[in-house]
Write a protein that holds these residues in place. Structure first.
Motif, mmCIF file in Angstrom:
data_model
loop_
_atom_site.group_PDB
_atom_site.id
_atom_site.type_symbol
_atom_site.label_atom_id
_atom_site.label_comp_id
_atom_site.label_asym_id
_atom_site.label_seq_id
_atom_site.Cartn_x
_atom_site.Cartn_y
_atom_site.Cartn_z
ATOM 1 N N LEU A 8 0.809 -1.212 0.000
ATOM 2 C CA LEU A 8 0.000 0.000 0.000
ATOM 3 C C LEU A 8 0.845 1.266 0.000
ATOM 4 N N LEU A 9 2.151 1.103 0.019
ATOM 5 C CA LEU A 9 3.087 2.219 0.049
ATOM 6 C C LEU A 9 2.782 3.183 1.193
ATOM 7 N N ARG A 10 2.512 2.600 2.351
ATOM 8 C CA ARG A 10 2.266 3.407 3.540
ATOM 9 C C ARG A 10 3.464 3.282 4.470
ATOM 10 N N ILE A 11 3.748 4.365 5.153
ATOM 11 C CA ILE A 11 4.831 4.360 6.133
ATOM 12 C C ILE A 11 4.201 4.506 7.509
ATOM 13 N N VAL A 12 4.638 3.648 8.431
ATOM 14 C CA VAL A 12 4.141 3.694 9.797
ATOM 15 C C VAL A 12 5.331 3.854 10.737
ATOM 16 N N LEU A 38 -1.348 12.683 9.225
ATOM 17 C CA LEU A 38 -0.858 11.583 10.049
ATOM 18 C C LEU A 38 -1.999 11.001 10.869
ATOM 19 N N GLY A 39 -2.139 9.692 10.816
ATOM 20 C CA GLY A 39 -3.146 9.005 11.619
ATOM 21 C C GLY A 39 -2.479 8.314 12.795
ATOM 22 N N LEU A 40 -3.007 8.505 13.978
ATOM 23 C CA LEU A 40 -2.438 7.902 15.183
ATOM 24 C C LEU A 40 -3.329 6.781 15.697
ATOM 25 N N LYS A 41 -2.672 5.702 16.132
ATOM 26 C CA LYS A 41 -3.341 4.569 16.777
ATOM 27 C C LYS A 41 -2.477 4.174 17.962
ATOM 28 N N PHE A 86 -3.667 15.838 11.668
ATOM 29 C CA PHE A 86 -3.744 14.599 12.419
ATOM 30 C C PHE A 86 -5.160 14.046 12.438
ATOM 31 N N GLY A 87 -5.251 12.755 12.616
ATOM 32 C CA GLY A 87 -6.542 12.114 12.758
ATOM 33 C C GLY A 87 -6.402 10.818 13.523
ATOM 34 N N PHE A 88 -7.517 10.380 14.094
ATOM 35 C CA PHE A 88 -7.527 9.112 14.793
ATOM 36 C C PHE A 88 -8.951 8.604 14.868
ATOM 37 N N VAL A 89 -9.066 7.309 15.102
ATOM 38 C CA VAL A 89 -10.360 6.658 15.245
ATOM 39 C C VAL A 89 -10.504 6.237 16.696
ATOM 40 N N ALA A 90 -11.625 6.568 17.285
ATOM 41 C CA ALA A 90 -11.915 6.155 18.656
ATOM 42 C C ALA A 90 -12.592 4.786 18.582
ATOM 43 N N ALA A 91 -11.807 3.733 18.761
ATOM 44 C CA ALA A 91 -12.314 2.365 18.620
ATOM 45 C C ALA A 91 -13.441 2.103 19.607
ATOM 46 N N ASN A 92 -14.411 1.336 19.146
ATOM 47 C CA ASN A 92 -15.494 0.922 20.032
ATOM 48 C C ASN A 92 -14.970 -0.089 21.043
ATOM 49 N N ASP A 93 -15.616 -0.137 22.198
ATOM 50 C CA ASP A 93 -15.318 -1.202 23.148
ATOM 51 C C ASP A 93 -15.707 -2.533 22.500
ATOM 52 N N ILE A 94 -15.218 -3.619 23.032
ATOM 53 C CA ILE A 94 -15.442 -4.948 22.450
ATOM 54 C C ILE A 94 -16.918 -5.233 22.192
ATOM 55 N N ASN A 95 -17.803 -4.928 23.127
ATOM 56 C CA ASN A 95 -19.222 -5.267 22.998
ATOM 57 C C ASN A 95 -20.069 -4.152 22.399
ATOM 58 N N ASN A 131 -18.365 6.875 12.344
ATOM 59 C CA ASN A 131 -17.158 6.045 12.290
ATOM 60 C C ASN A 131 -16.169 6.397 13.394
ATOM 61 N N SER A 132 -16.577 7.263 14.305
ATOM 62 C CA SER A 132 -15.764 7.687 15.459
ATOM 63 C C SER A 132 -14.395 8.212 15.041
ATOM 64 N N ILE A 133 -14.373 8.986 13.968
ATOM 65 C CA ILE A 133 -13.133 9.585 13.465
ATOM 66 C C ILE A 133 -13.047 11.024 13.952
ATOM 67 N N TYR A 134 -11.874 11.418 14.410
ATOM 68 C CA TYR A 134 -11.643 12.804 14.810
ATOM 69 C C TYR A 134 -10.413 13.312 14.067
ATOM 70 N N ILE A 135 -10.483 14.522 13.530
ATOM 71 C CA ILE A 135 -9.378 15.069 12.744
ATOM 72 C C ILE A 135 -9.020 16.480 13.194
ATOM 73 N N LEU A 136 -7.760 16.808 13.034
ATOM 74 C CA LEU A 136 -7.259 18.165 13.227
ATOM 75 C C LEU A 136 -6.581 18.537 11.913
ATOM 76 N N LEU A 137 -7.223 19.385 11.126
ATOM 77 C CA LEU A 137 -6.702 19.761 9.816
ATOM 78 C C LEU A 137 -5.948 21.074 9.910
ATOM 79 N N ASN A 138 -4.760 21.076 9.365
ATOM 80 C CA ASN A 138 -3.885 22.233 9.382
ATOM 81 C C ASN A 138 -4.498 23.349 8.530
ATOM 82 N N LYS A 139 -4.741 24.488 9.140
ATOM 83 C CA LYS A 139 -5.398 25.590 8.425
ATOM 84 C C LYS A 139 -4.538 26.157 7.299
#
Length: 170
Positions: A8-12, A38-41, A86-95, A131-139
């Protein structure tokens, strides 16, 4: 440590930190996308082999410490690259199920943290509640026309299955 997924030519970039409260080691993955995005997990190292590692709770009651460590990592990238977003996904709890138009507990916590830490001068903050996505976009990037909600949605759609509707906070 840096790894490259050549298919996928992605760098982590991988970061690690140890909680002073619980003594647990956490891993933060910073995935690089186009246009300085940049996406953070993050997850506890003890569940690194689990497919549900982002959803598992440690019950150590230290989310503020963990999220602040991620914020410090974000600021390090920003100091190196003033065009970073920056962006990230707030994962759901298991249930917990996703897509019910109600933000999950992690999302609500992350949003409160980001709104209190980052003002509106440098970043436009946005989200996709379904989708519980939160982003901070550079102005600066938005102003130059190099970054937009539509571009972020398109890139996410290429990589992940689903429908994405990002909204900027006013």
């Amino acid at each position: 440590m840096r790894s490259v997924d050549s298919s996928l030519l992605r760098i982590v970039d991988l970061w690690t930190f140890k909680s002073t409260k619980s003594n647990k080691r956490y891993i933060v993955e910073v995935e690089r996308f186009s246009n300085h995005f940049l996406g953070l997990k993050f997850y506890w190292k003890g569940v690194a082999d689990s497919k549900k590692r982002y959803s598992l709770l440690t019950n150590d009651f230290e989310p503020r410490t963990i999220v602040m460590s991620c914020v410090y990592i974000m600021l390090k990238y920003f100091r190196h690259d003033e065009f970073s977003s920056f962006g990230f996904v707030a994962a759901n709890d298991i249930n917990q199920t996703s897509g019910d138009n109600n933000p999950n507990k992690r999302f609500r916590f992350y949003r409160r943290m980001m709104l209190s830490i980052f003002g509106s001068e440098t970043f436009a903050q946005g989200y996709d509640i379904n989708n519980s996505i939160y982003i901070l976009l550079n102005k600066k990037m938005i102003k130059q026309g190099n970054l937009s909600i539509e571009r972020i949605e398109a890139e996410i759609s290429e990589l992940y299955e689903g429908e994405y509707t990002l909204v900027l906070d006013s």
